[in-house]
Motif scaffolding. Sequence first.
Motif, PDB file in Angstrom:
ATOM      1  N   ALA A 277       0.861  -1.189   0.000  1.00 38.28           N
ATOM      2  CA  ALA A 277       0.000   0.000   0.000  1.00 38.28           C
ATOM      3  C   ALA A 277       0.892   1.232   0.000  1.00 38.28           C
ATOM      4  N   THR A 280      -0.262   7.043  -1.181  1.00 36.89           N
ATOM      5  CA  THR A 280      -1.516   7.390  -1.831  1.00 36.89           C
ATOM      6  C   THR A 280      -2.463   6.199  -1.683  1.00 36.89           C
ATOM      7  N   THR A 281      -3.691   6.334  -2.181  1.00 32.69           N
ATOM      8  CA  THR A 281      -4.652   5.228  -2.066  1.00 32.69           C
ATOM      9  C   THR A 281      -4.465   4.260  -3.237  1.00 32.69           C
ATOM     10  N   GLN A 282      -3.292   3.673  -3.295  1.00 34.05           N
ATOM     11  CA  GLN A 282      -2.959   2.734  -4.368  1.00 34.05           C
ATOM     12  C   GLN A 282      -2.226   1.534  -3.784  1.00 34.05           C
ATOM     13  N   ARG A 297      -6.354   1.010  -7.424  1.00 36.64           N
ATOM     14  CA  ARG A 297      -6.418   2.414  -7.010  1.00 36.64           C
ATOM     15  C   ARG A 297      -7.804   2.655  -6.432  1.00 36.64           C
ATOM     16  N   HIS A 301     -11.590   8.577  -1.815  1.00 39.03           N
ATOM     17  CA  HIS A 301     -11.191   8.433  -0.412  1.00 39.03           C
ATOM     18  C   HIS A 301      -9.911   9.244  -0.169  1.00 39.03           C
ATOM     19  N   ALA A 304      -7.137   9.094   2.781  1.00 32.53           N
ATOM     20  CA  ALA A 304      -7.247   7.840   3.523  1.00 32.53           C
ATOM     21  C   ALA A 304      -5.930   7.076   3.494  1.00 32.53           C
ATOM     22  N   GLU A 305      -5.731   6.246   4.498  1.00 39.39           N
ATOM     23  CA  GLU A 305      -4.572   5.355   4.565  1.00 39.39           C
ATOM     24  C   GLU A 305      -5.071   3.927   4.352  1.00 39.39           C
ATOM     25  N   LEU A 306      -4.401   3.185   3.487  1.00 38.82           N
ATOM     26  CA  LEU A 306      -4.768   1.796   3.236  1.00 38.82           C
ATOM     27  C   LEU A 306      -4.020   0.903   4.225  1.00 38.82           C
ATOM     28  N   ALA A 322      -9.587   1.065   4.225  1.00 38.65           N
ATOM     29  CA  ALA A 322      -9.242   2.458   3.974  1.00 38.65           C
ATOM     30  C   ALA A 322      -9.753   3.250   5.163  1.00 38.65           C
ATOM     31  N   ARG A 324      -9.687   6.885   7.513  1.00 38.72           N
ATOM     32  CA  ARG A 324      -9.403   8.313   7.517  1.00 38.72           C
ATOM     33  C   ARG A 324      -9.660   8.813   8.928  1.00 38.72           C
TER      34      ARG A 324
END
Length: 340
Positions: A277, A280-282, A297, A301, A304-306, A322, A324
């Motif tokens: 992770a 970024t949200t990827q 991706r 969001h 947010a942290e994955l 995800a 936040r």
Amino acid sequence: MSHKTLLRTGPLLQGGVSPYGPLRLPGEHGLALPSGFHGREVARSGRKVAGLTWHAAPDGGACFPDGGGWIYVSNSELPLLGGASALRFRSDGSVADAYRILSGTDLNCAGGATPWHTWLSCELGHRGRVFECDPYGSRAARPRLAMGRFKHEAAACDPERRVVYMTEDEPDGCFYRFIPGDWGDLTEGTLEVLCASGHWRVVPSPAALFQEARHQVEDARHFDGGDGCHYAGGVCYFTTKGDSGLWAYDAQTSTLDRLCSGVRAITAAPSGDLYVARETTQIDVIAPDREVTPFLRLEGHDGAELTGLAFSPDGERLYFSARRGRTEGHTFEVTGRFRT
């Protein structure tokens, strides 16, 4: 679950062609996935799932076999009310049950699964503890105080050397290993810290009553905010949030390598692929040939942290959350033809 070993030398190769092809446009829940993959939301903070109100701030997670089905456990990084919850899935993927496996603990961030099918839930607070939890909900969780009192982040079991590696979320945190007196029983054992020389040295006082564990050994090696941790194929991979680094500790040669930056959480698939992770949200795939390509991706969001990346025992489903802040959290499942 056996893993092929990721190559240990040479730089990572960015920008190659994904083994799964390009990402499609985002679908339901903002998930952009390769063709042949599908995603769904299995739980959301504050909402009921199988009669349980799903916790806020979902963080570290892992999967466990359960007859024909499986269980996904997830920590809650809430102060004083943290703990961990579990989702039990039937063989067809439907949710059969949801329940708490740990309650009343503080800032349960990450953790790790053991080979004997328990979940190590780690407290992030000052003099935090490691709790060994039963993902099946039959036995009460127990603190494993011999594993040290510090800002525990994540844990990863090495069944070959019979040790548990642990990260510490401090700006000058350390990388530890716990050697149980009896493998499979974490009640007693020896806590060691990795030193700048590459050797491991005993932490004299794991309880850290008078001096913090990371300051007890003079030449202990320090890292900028230890974060996620995962063991596969003779290597313990861990991340550092202060400099967003991905590290590989080769347990066979006792060498440490910094692989790349921009990584927060990590897991591995049966193929030997690492799934990481990003900040970024990827989520990217790092293949055994060290090529790095996008896998997923998440849009809509922002910020947010994955967290909590984990594969089902058969390797056919990937779970993650995800989150936040300490209120909003969405837990997802991705299915498809993952490489084996």
